[in-house]
Design a protein around this motif. Sequence first.
Motif, PDB file in Angstrom:
ATOM      1  N   VAL A  80       0.697  -1.034   0.028  1.00 20.70           N
ATOM      2  CA  VAL A  80      -0.118  -0.093   0.013  1.00 20.70           C
ATOM      3  C   VAL A  80       0.842   1.415  -0.080  1.00 20.70           C
ATOM      4  O   VAL A  80       0.554   2.278  -0.738  1.00 20.70           O
ATOM      5  CB  VAL A  80      -0.969   0.036   1.151  1.00 20.70           C
ATOM      6  CG1 VAL A  80      -1.952   1.198   0.968  1.00 20.70           C
ATOM      7  CG2 VAL A  80      -1.403  -1.361   1.208  1.00 20.70           C
ATOM      8  N   GLY A  81       2.016   1.138   0.763  1.00 24.59           N
ATOM      9  CA  GLY A  81       2.752   2.351   0.899  1.00 24.59           C
ATOM     10  C   GLY A  81       3.474   2.935  -0.509  1.00 24.59           C
ATOM     11  O   GLY A  81       3.284   4.082  -0.890  1.00 24.59           O
ATOM     12  N   THR A  82       3.858   1.943  -1.251  1.00 24.53           N
ATOM     13  CA  THR A  82       4.507   2.466  -2.473  1.00 24.53           C
ATOM     14  C   THR A  82       3.412   2.998  -3.401  1.00 24.53           C
ATOM     15  O   THR A  82       3.461   3.799  -4.162  1.00 24.53           O
ATOM     16  CB  THR A  82       5.346   1.264  -3.198  1.00 24.53           C
ATOM     17  OG1 THR A  82       4.320   0.287  -3.493  1.00 24.53           O
ATOM     18  CG2 THR A  82       6.445   0.801  -2.631  1.00 24.53           C
ATOM     19  N   LYS A  83       1.913   2.207  -3.273  1.00 22.71           N
ATOM     20  CA  LYS A  83       1.041   2.993  -4.122  1.00 22.71           C
ATOM     21  C   LYS A  83       0.750   4.398  -3.516  1.00 22.71           C
ATOM     22  O   LYS A  83       0.570   5.347  -4.551  1.00 22.71           O
ATOM     23  CB  LYS A  83      -0.127   1.813  -4.141  1.00 22.71           C
ATOM     24  CG  LYS A  83      -1.517   2.288  -4.552  1.00 22.71           C
ATOM     25  CD  LYS A  83      -1.178   2.278  -6.003  1.00 22.71           C
ATOM     26  CE  LYS A  83      -2.685   2.745  -6.687  1.00 22.71           C
ATOM     27  NZ  LYS A  83      -2.651   3.016  -8.050  1.00 22.71           N
ATOM     28  N   ARG A  84       0.545   4.554  -2.482  1.00 20.83           N
ATOM     29  CA  ARG A  84       0.017   5.790  -1.946  1.00 20.83           C
ATOM     30  C   ARG A  84       1.459   6.989  -2.308  1.00 20.83           C
ATOM     31  O   ARG A  84       1.066   7.993  -2.998  1.00 20.83           O
ATOM     32  CB  ARG A  84       0.206   5.827  -0.443  1.00 20.83           C
ATOM     33  CG  ARG A  84      -1.030   5.122  -0.078  1.00 20.83           C
ATOM     34  CD  ARG A  84      -2.368   5.658  -0.342  1.00 20.83           C
ATOM     35  NE  ARG A  84      -3.022   5.441  -1.371  1.00 20.83           N
ATOM     36  CZ  ARG A  84      -3.730   4.285  -1.635  1.00 20.83           C
ATOM     37  NH1 ARG A  84      -4.369   3.945  -0.674  1.00 20.83           N
ATOM     38  NH2 ARG A  84      -4.364   3.829  -2.703  1.00 20.83           N
ATOM     39  N   MET A  85       2.852   6.486  -2.235  1.00 20.65           N
ATOM     40  CA  MET A  85       3.770   7.192  -2.834  1.00 20.65           C
ATOM     41  C   MET A  85       3.452   7.701  -4.386  1.00 20.65           C
ATOM     42  O   MET A  85       3.713   8.747  -4.643  1.00 20.65           O
ATOM     43  CB  MET A  85       5.104   6.485  -2.700  1.00 20.65           C
ATOM     44  CG  MET A  85       5.378   6.583  -1.237  1.00 20.65           C
ATOM     45  SD  MET A  85       7.086   5.541  -0.865  1.00 20.65           S
ATOM     46  CE  MET A  85       8.249   6.603  -1.783  1.00 20.65           C
TER      47      MET A  85
END
Lengths: 519, 781
Positions: free
Chosen positions: B649-654
Amino acid sequence: MEKVKIKINNSTLDVPAGLTVYQAASNAGIYIPVMCENEDVDHFASCMVCLVKDAANGKLFPSCSTHVYEGMELITADEEVLEARKISLELLLSEHVGDCEAPCVTSCPAHMDIPLMNRLLANGQTAEALEVVKNDIALPAVLGRICPAPCESACRRKGIDGAVSICLLKRNSADEDLKQDEPYMPAIQKDTGKSIAIIGAGPAGLAAAYYLRIRGHKVTIYEKESRAGGDLRVPELKDKLPEEVLNQEIDRIINTGVNCKCGVSVDKKLFDALMEESDAVVLAIGAGTEHIDWGVKRVFKGFEVSKRGYQSSNPKVFAVGSAIRASKLAVRAVGQGKEVAFSVDQFLAGEKVIGEPKVFNSRFGKLSEREHIEFLKEATADLRVEPAEGLGAGLSSDEVKQEAARCMHCDCRKKDSCTLRDLSDDYEADQRSFSADSRVETEKHIQHEAIIYEPAKCIKCGICVRLTRKHKEEFGLTFIGRGFDVRIGVPFNESLSKGLTKTALLVAEACPTGALSKK
Amino acid sequence: MSTDFKEDIKNILAQTGNSKSDVIPILQAIQNRYNFLPEEALREVCSATEITPENITGVASFYSQFRMQPAGEHIIKVCVGTACHVKGSGLVHDAFRRELDLNDGEDTDKDRKYTIEKVACLGCCTLAPVVQVDNVTYGHVSTDQTAGIIKDFEKHRLSKKKKLFRTGSGKEIEGEIRIGLGSCCVASGSDEIRQVVEEVVSKNDLQVKLKHVGCVGMCHQVPLVEIVQTNQESILYAKVIPDDVRSIVERHFQPKGLLPRLARRVTKIAENILDDRNWEGIEKYSLDVREKPVSSFLGRQVPIATEHRGGINPLDIEEYIDKGGFLALKRVLKEMNPQEVIDLVKDSGMRGRGGAGFPTGLKWEMVANQTGSPKYLICNGDEGDPGAFMDRMILESYPYRVIEGILIAAYAIGADIGYFYMRAEYPLAVSRISQALEVCREKGYIGNNILGSSFSIDLRMYQGAGAFVCGEETALIASIEGNRGFPRLRPPFPAEKGLWGAPTLVNNTETFSQIPFILRNGADRFNAIGTETSRGTKVFALAGKVARGGLIEVPMGITIREIVEEIGGGVAEGHTFKAVQIGGPSGGCIPASLADTPVDFESLGEVGAMMGSGGLVVLDERDCMVDIARYFLSFTQNESCGKCTFCRVGTKRMLDILDRLCEGKGKKGDLEELEKLSSWVKKGSLCGLGQTAPNPVQTTMRYFREEYEAHLNGVCPTGRCSALIKYSVDDRCIGCTLCAQKCPVDAIPFTPHEQHVINTDICIKCDSCRQVCPVDSIRVG
Ligand SMILES: Cc1cc2nc3c(=O)[nH]c(=O)nc-3n(C[C@H](O)[C@H](O)[C@H](O)COP(=O)(O)O)c2cc1C
Ligand code: SF4
Ligand code: SF4
Ligand code: SF4
Ligand code: SF4
Ligand code: SF4
Ligand code: FES
Ligand code: FES
Ligand code: FES
């Protein structure tokens, strides 16, 4: 059994080798939250809420999947660890498309459990429905006639073909009760020996009296008019709200054992006496507090109270309803009456006064057209029922069933047992902390006889996949795709019923969110 | 037709085996047979084997090689590797999609004739942007050539003689001739050389590009001519005199009109060109590498993994042996016990070349000390960095060297079985290694009692199926075991619990390829090269905006400036050096101001980058750092296995934030949110992919923050981010109408002899008009 020495938060433990850090900590009574861990299957390390810190190098690692070793030193709850867990929850929430509570509930000032009431009514369980109503609303027959129904404005079905007629449904359950010889009587808790004085018998004061009484306190209301009811007796309401209904419903409250002293006008002297003899005082005196100088701090709207706690500048004094801010919305006053009961209890117990505990609530925005179809799967297709006998008469019992069945079950089936929700609550996670540019569309897979699958609530923890594999389902569930877009599904697009022939209840139980839940 | 499937699957299983660990080979075979994975076939596999529907569906949908839908007859692969990206391959990809009239989510045209795919690095970065249609490669492709390419492909598809490298306009590309035109070169007469070269080229109708490069810093060897044959290593000729030109050129490039037989002979000779003994004509002019420093391009380099580069026939084992091959193995088997081998490797200071730099000797010792049996060894040839192809080159060019390194390691740790784990997109490497293994087996280098010793090992080939994360050792192991490529937490390390729970050594291809040198020449020879903590050499794929890109092998500790300026010949075409991106998606961007940073594990880490796999992309002032960060992050985000929250999820939000910035939709607080996400994704991710994915973002934010701020205000300072720029026509326009004819969306009204005007509401910023304008009057900004 071989043992190793480890240090958790500076205390040394002897633990059996082969345990995971999470298991060792749990055995020692040290709390570490988990979501993707399930004792019946191998660990997987996906959710990352179980992060703890290696004291030797400061690195974070998932405790559910790391085994203890001799000399290991760890920290399970410093600031960084707690923040890490919160961030992992917030990341999960940023892609979580689900409402814990239905939008109608969150917009009802009294937070009544509307969908549950609807389901009971649809099922013909009127008495049970009333119980649900009365958990949050002390005057349902009254409100069922005069409430402008903010819940209906928020109803998800409003945007499809008209809101569910929540207000009339609630009224029906209350009216049915008023007709009973043996009406609903809430269970009253054991006498606490505390006495509470409530000043004012309007909707706020009555509601406060009801919920404080249920908690076992000795409750006395002081009302300057000759009859209880306050603003509910204004002439404008006469047409909508027959006096008989109002009187009956007030009686229901008084009958729980509330002492109502009408025709008593409280002045400074009496107030001081009440302060002396009572354990707490609730001011529900309505608007027009300008001339009152009882040593309770006022701001220009009314008495100054703590947010959510309704506690005034004098810790022993609470204020609700128009006495803190004039409002025509009776349901708001009724809701505050319920909430202040929590505050008073907290005060009496010497706890921090926070009012009704606020629980984390996942929310998502409007439904898309396609989602209308998904949501309608759980409801009947009929249009909103208008009472055949006119608004005054309300809904007939057939109409009630028909209308209640239009409710789409917008609340989450796991709202009371969802680990994601509980942890988000514990760690005060903010769903909006990380902004997503788009969200997936919700789907409701309802074909299976026992369970429902809502992929948009899935956190991809894989517990269900591991369980169906362990129990040798022919098809089971599997991961499909990878990365952000990975989904859980039945291989070869088979139906859920084929995928889950023997493990349906098991996976619904084990799923840490409302993605898989029992019907 | 289910009987069909039954029969087919039976045949396939007979070839591949039918256990769970065969699931990827089975799927590959099914895809070969049907060009996609028909569900009936997969069901048939499940009923004929122990493989479950859960497993086969999970695996088939994890790896990007597998398609669940039939593909078109031909596959158009648009390279979006780093070098191609910085040269505009994104626009080329869009142009092909328009050409094929594809809607969102579609990848195959209506007639099911063409399927378009993005691929990362086709290994011919010097031709960037590169597009491959089936096996024909088109280089230097521009957005207005898509129709031409398809037409050219159609035309040549049926003809027998296939020219495999062509320009977008259908002309064949055979390579490039670079002539030094620095002041010393010119003084020494290189201009005269240039004229002769041009003459020879045009007379023979050769499809080569003439390129003039600046001073390459080997002024005592001028004039210089460098020949780069497509898809091959470059060869440098020094002290060239005009009379030599013809023979040099003809030896490398096949003149038109020669009889095929003769032509083949010429090519054969060309192949051996650096083999001094075979061919005498030009020998005295070819650079003698031993005479150091002869050239910056070669002289600064130290070939260990690439020893005898360009001068050795990959599959000729005799030649390998002649040049000292297998000497190290023989010595090891005869004279050394495993611990001595390990000690020597430890003494050499060798650290793994797979990215993290783990001491190789130590790792071997860990595996050697495990008592479990069997023990496995894996050569990691997954190389997924979208801008690197060192391992591929090593595998293709020096298969025996890698095998020898593996055998030495296997002896040291006591391995029973070894695997080559090879990236799916490397068919040539796969076939070379397979052939080399065959030869080694025949000659007794692999198998039982190797070279008469008591040491035995079997080496097998395993092909990946398209997942960057499978380069990570635990994911790689999961994939060999027939699972989705999910990494798992370490410890336990593979050295203790690896393949099927047994002790397993995983080393990188390049690591193995350095081993024979160390054993042959001793630890001291090796650790004399490099720096205190980083010994020896590292191979890099030098690409991007340098005059001379290519594969280089340099001593550790060389500075970035030396690589860019001396080896790469500086930034190409008169632009200014802005930064290097080193280490690919796990690495970072180092600004020109830090160009004196030495290239070793520690120094790179200090400036926020990483050695990584060895991609080294040079950027000039036209490159947008936010775009570069987004490019790498979208790669890692897309390759995340999806197991752990921080990375999934984190890389997607980035990426959401970077997308917003590049589209001019940045919001207040975006940069802070991006910083917060970066640091948490690093801290909270389970495996190296997530732990390093934020590096390109963090370094560009650290060194080029002002560019991020500009994007937040809706400005892309370099004009790279298409949402933030506008096309217009300035008054140099001569009204030739070419742009109006080219514009795919009719954004330019046809107004002959008048200054043209672009309707920016319609314009899709495809860049076609700019490319076609003869007087350079299209403005972008
Ligand atoms: C996302 C990711 C991708 C990787 N890709 C590769 C790769 O393509 N080739 C490689 O040798 N190592 C790769 N590695 C590193 C391997 O996990 C492992 O450390 C390496 O093969 C060990 O070899 P060495 O000790 O010789 O460096 C990758 C690691 C990560 C986290
Ligand atoms: S799954 Fe949990 S967090 Fe999500 S809506 Fe349901 S109760 Fe709320
Ligand atoms: S459909 Fe039912 S649950 Fe949903 S918002 Fe309306 S009343 Fe509430
Ligand atoms: S559906 Fe399965 S993977 Fe998703 S949250 Fe529930 S148990 Fe986990
Ligand atoms: S860091 Fe990324 S690639 Fe690695 S396990 Fe987590 S999700 Fe998978
Ligand atoms: S005007 Fe715009 S759309 Fe048309 S060719 Fe030029 S860049 Fe492309
Ligand atoms: S990662 Fe440990 S419980 Fe999910
Ligand atoms: S708003 Fe909740 S009952 Fe009317
Ligand atoms: S060929 Fe395109 S990046 Fe290498």
